[in-house]
Design an enzyme around this catalytic site. Structure first.
Site, PDB file in Angstrom:
ATOM      1  N   CYS A  22      20.966 -21.941 -17.532  1.00 57.62           N
ATOM      2  CA  CYS A  22      21.073 -21.801 -18.983  1.00 57.62           C
ATOM      3  C   CYS A  22      20.504 -23.047 -19.675  1.00 57.62           C
ATOM      4  O   CYS A  22      19.324 -23.338 -19.511  1.00 57.62           O
ATOM      5  CB  CYS A  22      22.513 -21.495 -19.392  1.00 57.62           C
ATOM      6  SG  CYS A  22      22.668 -20.850 -21.083  1.00 57.62           S
TER       7      CYS A  22
ATOM      8  N   HIS B   4      23.065 -16.577 -16.306  1.00 56.80           N
ATOM      9  CA  HIS B   4      24.084 -17.275 -15.532  1.00 56.80           C
ATOM     10  C   HIS B   4      24.257 -16.604 -14.165  1.00 56.80           C
ATOM     11  O   HIS B   4      24.931 -15.577 -14.065  1.00 56.80           O
ATOM     12  CB  HIS B   4      25.419 -17.250 -16.281  1.00 56.80           C
ATOM     13  CG  HIS B   4      25.450 -18.119 -17.492  1.00 56.80           C
ATOM     14  ND1 HIS B   4      25.911 -19.419 -17.466  1.00 56.80           N
ATOM     15  CD2 HIS B   4      25.059 -17.880 -18.767  1.00 56.80           C
ATOM     16  CE1 HIS B   4      25.814 -19.940 -18.674  1.00 56.80           C
ATOM     17  NE2 HIS B   4      25.291 -19.034 -19.483  1.00 56.80           N
TER      18      HIS B   4
ATOM     19  N   GLU C 192      26.118 -17.518 -11.781  1.00 50.87           N
ATOM     20  CA  GLU C 192      27.532 -17.581 -11.387  1.00 50.87           C
ATOM     21  C   GLU C 192      28.348 -16.449 -12.006  1.00 50.87           C
ATOM     22  O   GLU C 192      29.488 -16.200 -11.583  1.00 50.87           O
ATOM     23  CB  GLU C 192      28.128 -18.941 -11.755  1.00 50.87           C
ATOM     24  CG  GLU C 192      28.458 -19.173 -13.212  1.00 50.87           C
ATOM     25  CD  GLU C 192      27.279 -19.556 -14.080  1.00 50.87           C
ATOM     26  OE1 GLU C 192      27.510 -19.936 -15.245  1.00 50.87           O
ATOM     27  OE2 GLU C 192      26.116 -19.478 -13.600  1.00 50.87           O
TER      28      GLU C 192
END
Length: 216
Positions: free
Chosen positions: A88, A196, A198
């Site tokens: 990001c 993202h 994750e």
């Protein structure tokens, strides 16, 4: 393998740490993930992951506020050649300039400007928040084996700015949000995603594993 997750007060460290540890298990590689803001530890890292949440200017100021951290990152990535992954705003900081809240210098490792999203469809809201598929721009080990394109895996985005690269070949994947939006970049030992990993479930898990296997 010594993987460092950079803590400069501007990122989703818990989820990224968990995702990287899971990637170690998935790949069968031996190593550890260390969350740190210590410049010496960063300089010695085999691989570096730098998240970033919030505004470009705030993230850059937070990075600069940690003594020796920018210098350590530069030593590890640009001199030693340790692979780097930005998430990001951590990816946006690779640019020359960020335009959020006025112009702010980036790290300049990948030429370009971070500019406000301007979707061609006025009905699309900014920030861009939600799930999108990715379109491959050029092959790269970071994206090996991932099911991309229409009907492919989805990535999670949350941003109002994106990196407009000077060199088209630095962009390895885009998303469609009223026009192409830079989703993933790579040059040399440096790579990053606007989305993202994750939070991107199957796609993110595979992406982290690819980063750990990558030998630029």
């Amino acid at each position: 393998m010594n993987i460092v997750l950079v803590d400069y007060g501007a990122g989703n460290l818990h989820s990224a740490h968990r995702g990287l540890e899971r990637a170690l298990t998935d790949t069968g590689l031996s190593g550890s993930v260390t969350v740190t803001s210590d410049a010496d530890t960063v300089a010695r890292a085999d691989r570096i992951v730098m998240p970033g949440d919030g505004a470009f200017r705030d993230c850059r100021q937070s990075l600069d506020a940690v003594p020796g951290l920018v210098e350590a990152l530069t030593q590890a990535v640009k001199v030693k050649g340790s692979p780097f992954f930005g998430i990001c705003v951590g990816m946006q900081l690779l640019a020359d300039i960020g335009e959020e809240h006025g112009e702010t210098p980036g790290l300049g490792w990948l030429g370009g400007h971070v500019r406000h999203l301007e979707p061609a469809d006025a009905g699309l809201k900014v920030p861009h928040m939600g799930w999108n598929t990715l379109r491959l721009q050029r092959p790269h080990p970071l994206l090996d084996g991932l099911r991309l394109g229409e009907g492919g895996l989805h990535a999670y985005f949350l941003h109002a700015y994106h990196l407009v690269a000077d060199r088209a070949e630095d962009v390895i994947a885009v998303a469609d949000y009223g026009g192409p939006v830079t989703a993933a970049v790579a040059r040399g030992t440096v790579c990053g995603t606007q989305f993202h990993p994750e939070k991107s479930q199957t796609l993110g898990r595979a992406l982290f594993a690819n980063f750990l296997r990558w030998t630029p």
